[in-house]
Design a protein around this motif. Structure first.
Motif, short mmCIF file in Angstrom:
data_model
loop_
_atom_site.label_atom_id
_atom_site.label_comp_id
_atom_site.label_asym_id
_atom_site.label_seq_id
_atom_site.Cartn_x
_atom_site.Cartn_y
_atom_site.Cartn_z
N UNK A 1 10.05 67.03 24.45
CA UNK A 1 10.17 66.78 23.32
C UNK A 1 10.34 64.99 23.34
N UNK A 2 10.96 64.67 24.56
CA UNK A 2 11.17 63.19 24.55
C UNK A 2 10.19 62.56 25.08
N UNK A 3 10.10 61.18 24.78
CA UNK A 3 8.64 60.33 25.23
C UNK A 3 9.13 59.36 26.54
N UNK A 4 10.27 59.43 26.64
CA UNK A 4 10.66 58.53 27.78
C UNK A 4 10.50 59.30 29.16
N UNK A 5 9.79 58.92 29.91
CA UNK A 5 9.63 59.84 31.42
C UNK A 5 10.54 59.62 32.17
N UNK A 6 11.22 60.76 32.50
CA UNK A 6 12.78 60.59 33.43
C UNK A 6 12.31 61.85 34.46
N UNK A 7 12.98 61.57 35.78
CA UNK A 7 12.93 63.04 36.65
C UNK A 7 13.84 63.81 36.29
#
Length: 232
Positions: free
Chosen positions: A56-62
């Motif tokens: 659901x988040x739009x920031x790409x994180x590992x």
């Protein structure tokens, strides 16, 4: 920046956290610092709650940024840690969160595990990490409130006591309660309207919404019952 806690395990923290992330505007990110009940994959342990937040988040994180501490058994994290000779600490969790791009987001959400007083061992609790993170954000950003706490009330018999105890513990720790959600986990709960009315009288924070018992629970479905604009 918000920390989502529940009145109990299985109160619906992940469903509500995912729903809030799906409704938020701008750059969004979600974190699940500690998770038990993880599945072994070729890439390592993976937790369904953490994956739901990432979806659901739009920031790409590992994945390791979102869920740095994971255990396979679906048991209390401090017990799972002891079984493999690992030590948990509030500072460990706080240090990880501080190192993440929380302040770069327009809407950052951290989902807890269990309830507010999740034990980490050695008389430490996950709440201590939230207190330290709140202090850090206040000091570095010169804000009155660094982290707002959102309470997910699992609507079932006994929830009034659980909700009020959770509220009292958070307030005694000096944290700001930004809002609360009523999430019906027991589809057969009696007197749901009367219980909701009682909670609305006794809870001190804004009411973000009531999510009924959903036959097909999803972030988008739950989000339709929430008023994210009511967060203060």
């Amino acid at each position: 920046m918000f920390f989502v806690t529940g009145t109990d395990t299985d109160s619906g923290k992940t469903l509500i956290s995912s729903a809030l992330l799906s409704s938020a505007k701008g750059k969004t990110c979600g974190f699940k610092p500690i998770a038990s009940g993880c599945e072994a994959t070729p890439e390592g342990l993976r937790n369904s709650d953490a994956l739901a937040l990432m979806a659901q988040a739009n920031m790409v994180l590992d994945y390791q940024q979102v869920n740095p501490i994971s255990f396979a058994p679906a048991i209390a994290p401090h017990i799972a840690a002891m079984q493999i000779g690992q030590t948990l600490s509030a500072q460990q969790v706080t240090s990880h969160l501080i190192s993440q791009p929380l302040l770069q987001a327009d809407f950052a959400l951290i989902e807890g595990a269990g309830g507010w007083l999740l034990p980490l061992g050695e008389q430490q609790y996950l709440s201590h990490s939230v207190i330290a993170l709140n202090r850090h954000v206040q000091q570095t950003q010169q804000l009155d409130v660094g982290v707002g706490v959102i309470i997910v009330v699992g609507m079932k018999l006994g929830c009034l006591n659980h909700a009020l105890l959770t509220q009292l513990a958070i307030e005694n720790d000096g944290l700001h309660i930004a809002g609360w959600v009523a999430n019906q986990v027991d589809g057969n709960m009696s007197e749901i309207e009367a219980n909701l009315a009682s909670l609305q009288q006794m809870m001190h924070a804004p009411f973000l919404g009531y999510v009924p018992h959903l036959s097909c629970p999803s972030a988008e479905n739950a989000a339709s019952y929430l008023d994210i604009a009511a967060l203060n």
